[in-house]
Design a protein around this motif. Structure first.
Motif, PDB file in Angstrom:
ATOM      1  N   CYS A 120       0.834  -1.211   0.000  1.00 61.37           N
ATOM      2  CA  CYS A 120       0.000   0.000   0.000  1.00 61.37           C
ATOM      3  C   CYS A 120       0.866   1.256   0.000  1.00 61.37           C
ATOM      4  O   CYS A 120       0.568   2.227  -0.712  1.00 61.37           O
ATOM      5  CB  CYS A 120      -0.922   0.014   1.215  1.00 61.37           C
ATOM      6  SG  CYS A 120      -2.212  -1.222   1.153  1.00 61.37           S
ATOM      7  N   GLY A 121       1.930   1.241   0.770  1.00 62.10           N
ATOM      8  CA  GLY A 121       2.824   2.394   0.836  1.00 62.10           C
ATOM      9  C   GLY A 121       3.510   2.661  -0.484  1.00 62.10           C
ATOM     10  O   GLY A 121       3.685   3.811  -0.885  1.00 62.10           O
ATOM     11  N   CYS A 122       3.900   1.591  -1.179  1.00 65.03           N
ATOM     12  CA  CYS A 122       4.555   1.767  -2.478  1.00 65.03           C
ATOM     13  C   CYS A 122       3.580   2.301  -3.519  1.00 65.03           C
ATOM     14  O   CYS A 122       3.952   3.119  -4.370  1.00 65.03           O
ATOM     15  CB  CYS A 122       5.154   0.442  -2.949  1.00 65.03           C
ATOM     16  SG  CYS A 122       6.610  -0.039  -2.020  1.00 65.03           S
ATOM     17  N   LEU A 123       2.328   1.850  -3.467  1.00 65.23           N
ATOM     18  CA  LEU A 123       1.323   2.328  -4.423  1.00 65.23           C
ATOM     19  C   LEU A 123       1.018   3.803  -4.235  1.00 65.23           C
ATOM     20  O   LEU A 123       0.793   4.529  -5.204  1.00 65.23           O
ATOM     21  CB  LEU A 123       0.033   1.506  -4.294  1.00 65.23           C
ATOM     22  CG  LEU A 123       0.112   0.067  -4.784  1.00 65.23           C
ATOM     23  CD1 LEU A 123      -1.195  -0.666  -4.462  1.00 65.23           C
ATOM     24  CD2 LEU A 123       0.392   0.020  -6.274  1.00 65.23           C
ATOM     25  N   CYS A 124       1.031   4.251  -2.999  1.00 62.71           N
ATOM     26  CA  CYS A 124       0.679   5.646  -2.689  1.00 62.71           C
ATOM     27  C   CYS A 124       1.898   6.541  -2.511  1.00 62.71           C
ATOM     28  O   CYS A 124       1.755   7.714  -2.166  1.00 62.71           O
ATOM     29  CB  CYS A 124      -0.168   5.691  -1.424  1.00 62.71           C
ATOM     30  SG  CYS A 124      -1.670   4.726  -1.519  1.00 62.71           S
ATOM     31  N   CYS A 125       3.065   6.019  -2.747  1.00 63.77           N
ATOM     32  CA  CYS A 125       4.305   6.736  -2.447  1.00 63.77           C
ATOM     33  C   CYS A 125       4.415   8.061  -3.207  1.00 63.77           C
ATOM     34  O   CYS A 125       4.817   9.069  -2.649  1.00 63.77           O
ATOM     35  CB  CYS A 125       5.501   5.844  -2.758  1.00 63.77           C
ATOM     36  SG  CYS A 125       7.069   6.500  -2.195  1.00 63.77           S
ATOM     37  N   CYS A 126       4.082   8.053  -4.480  1.00 67.61           N
ATOM     38  CA  CYS A 126       4.205   9.276  -5.284  1.00 67.61           C
ATOM     39  C   CYS A 126       3.245  10.363  -4.804  1.00 67.61           C
ATOM     40  O   CYS A 126       3.593  11.542  -4.787  1.00 67.61           O
ATOM     41  CB  CYS A 126       3.945   8.967  -6.751  1.00 67.61           C
ATOM     42  SG  CYS A 126       5.194   7.895  -7.454  1.00 67.61           S
ATOM     43  N   CYS A 127       2.036   9.971  -4.428  1.00 67.79           N
ATOM     44  CA  CYS A 127       1.032  10.950  -3.988  1.00 67.79           C
ATOM     45  C   CYS A 127       1.338  11.526  -2.612  1.00 67.79           C
ATOM     46  O   CYS A 127       0.979  12.652  -2.309  1.00 67.79           O
ATOM     47  CB  CYS A 127      -0.355  10.306  -3.956  1.00 67.79           C
ATOM     48  SG  CYS A 127      -0.877   9.692  -5.555  1.00 67.79           S
ATOM     49  N   THR A 128       1.980  10.736  -1.765  1.00 75.11           N
ATOM     50  CA  THR A 128       2.227  11.162  -0.380  1.00 75.11           C
ATOM     51  C   THR A 128       3.659  11.608  -0.139  1.00 75.11           C
ATOM     52  O   THR A 128       4.041  11.854   1.007  1.00 75.11           O
ATOM     53  CB  THR A 128       1.896  10.019   0.591  1.00 75.11           C
ATOM     54  OG1 THR A 128       2.756   8.917   0.320  1.00 75.11           O
ATOM     55  CG2 THR A 128       0.446   9.604   0.484  1.00 75.11           C
ATOM     56  N   LEU A 129       4.447  11.662  -1.201  1.00 76.16           N
ATOM     57  CA  LEU A 129       5.856  12.069  -1.100  1.00 76.16           C
ATOM     58  C   LEU A 129       6.654  11.160  -0.158  1.00 76.16           C
ATOM     59  O   LEU A 129       7.547  11.608   0.543  1.00 76.16           O
ATOM     60  CB  LEU A 129       5.975  13.523  -0.656  1.00 76.16           C
ATOM     61  CG  LEU A 129       5.303  14.557  -1.564  1.00 76.16           C
ATOM     62  CD1 LEU A 129       5.349  15.931  -0.922  1.00 76.16           C
ATOM     63  CD2 LEU A 129       5.943  14.568  -2.942  1.00 76.16           C
ATOM     64  N   GLY A 130       6.293   9.893  -0.124  1.00 72.39           N
ATOM     65  CA  GLY A 130       7.023   8.924   0.680  1.00 72.39           C
ATOM     66  C   GLY A 130       6.499   8.731   2.081  1.00 72.39           C
ATOM     67  O   GLY A 130       6.923   7.820   2.781  1.00 72.39           O
ATOM     68  N   PHE A 131       5.577   9.585   2.526  1.00 74.98           N
ATOM     69  CA  PHE A 131       5.042   9.459   3.887  1.00 74.98           C
ATOM     70  C   PHE A 131       4.215   8.199   4.077  1.00 74.98           C
ATOM     71  O   PHE A 131       4.016   7.755   5.203  1.00 74.98           O
ATOM     72  CB  PHE A 131       4.202  10.690   4.262  1.00 74.98           C
ATOM     73  CG  PHE A 131       5.037  11.901   4.507  1.00 74.98           C
ATOM     74  CD1 PHE A 131       5.899  11.963   5.591  1.00 74.98           C
ATOM     75  CD2 PHE A 131       4.977  12.989   3.651  1.00 74.98           C
ATOM     76  CE1 PHE A 131       6.686  13.075   5.819  1.00 74.98           C
ATOM     77  CE2 PHE A 131       5.753  14.111   3.878  1.00 74.98           C
ATOM     78  CZ  PHE A 131       6.610  14.154   4.956  1.00 74.98           C
ATOM     79  N   SER A 132       3.731   7.608   3.004  1.00 80.57           N
ATOM     80  CA  SER A 132       2.924   6.394   3.130  1.00 80.57           C
ATOM     81  C   SER A 132       3.773   5.182   3.524  1.00 80.57           C
ATOM     82  O   SER A 132       3.234   4.131   3.843  1.00 80.57           O
ATOM     83  CB  SER A 132       2.193   6.112   1.819  1.00 80.57           C
ATOM     84  OG  SER A 132       3.118   5.955   0.765  1.00 80.57           O
ATOM     85  N   LEU A 133       5.099   5.314   3.505  1.00 77.73           N
ATOM     86  CA  LEU A 133       5.976   4.215   3.919  1.00 77.73           C
ATOM     87  C   LEU A 133       6.241   4.219   5.423  1.00 77.73           C
ATOM     88  O   LEU A 133       6.784   3.249   5.959  1.00 77.73           O
ATOM     89  CB  LEU A 133       7.291   4.275   3.156  1.00 77.73           C
ATOM     90  CG  LEU A 133       7.185   4.011   1.653  1.00 77.73           C
ATOM     91  CD1 LEU A 133       8.534   4.206   0.985  1.00 77.73           C
ATOM     92  CD2 LEU A 133       6.668   2.607   1.407  1.00 77.73           C
TER      93      LEU A 133
END
Length: 167
Positions: A92-105
């Protein structure tokens, strides 16, 4: 007065050099620690989803194979419970990484740290229950993989007479 301070500093440096030389001498003749590597097919932030349960030959005569296998099974059980959740959060973090600027990791990083801590607590419990009585000490350590430049977590036991420094 300044001369006295200089002499005192030189004596401290000489003592530190002697201590360092004695420590190197102990490390030179100390037996190698027993390393139990991860053998799973999934690795998240260096932590494999299971450890090898094969009894190391270096522990023969020091601990019963059944006790060793029971300890490894407890650690593997902990990994079996926590690592699938970490993998889901990583995806999930990798899928959303671009939108969240890495905060999803961040959730998967925190979960991985929590998993490591729970394994370290489990190893400390195993040490106090059995292994310290046998003059052994298990801990989780970060080591370089043999096959590539990645880092992995391994379980290490220090044998009697092993003078390596625990970090």
């Amino acid at each position: 007065m300044e001369d006295f301070d200089e002499i005192y500093e030189e004596e401290e440096e000489e003592e530190e050099d002697e201590d360092r030389a004695a420590e190197e001498q102990l490390l030179k003749y100390a037996p190698d620690p027993v390393v139990v590597r991860g053998s799973g097919h999934v690795t998240v932030f260096g932590l494999s989803n299971k450890f090898e349960s094969e009894f190391p030959s270096a522990l023969t005569g020091k601990v019963a194979p059944e006790e060793f296998k029971a300890s490894i099974n407890r650690v593997n059980s902990c990994l079996r419970k926590t690592l699938p959740v970490n993998v889901r959060w990583l995806l999930c973090g990798c899928l959303c990484c671009c939108c969240t600027l890495g905060f999803s990791l961040w959730p998967v990083i925190c979960l991985s740290k929590r998993t490591r801590r729970s394994i370290e607590k489990l190893l400390e419990w195993e040490n106090s229950r059995l292994y310290h009585k046998l003059c052994l000490h298990w801990r989780l350590s970060k080591r370089k993989c043999e096959t590539n430049n990645m880092m992995e977590y391994v379980s290490i036991s220090h044998l009697p007479g092993d003078r390596t420094l625990l970090v």
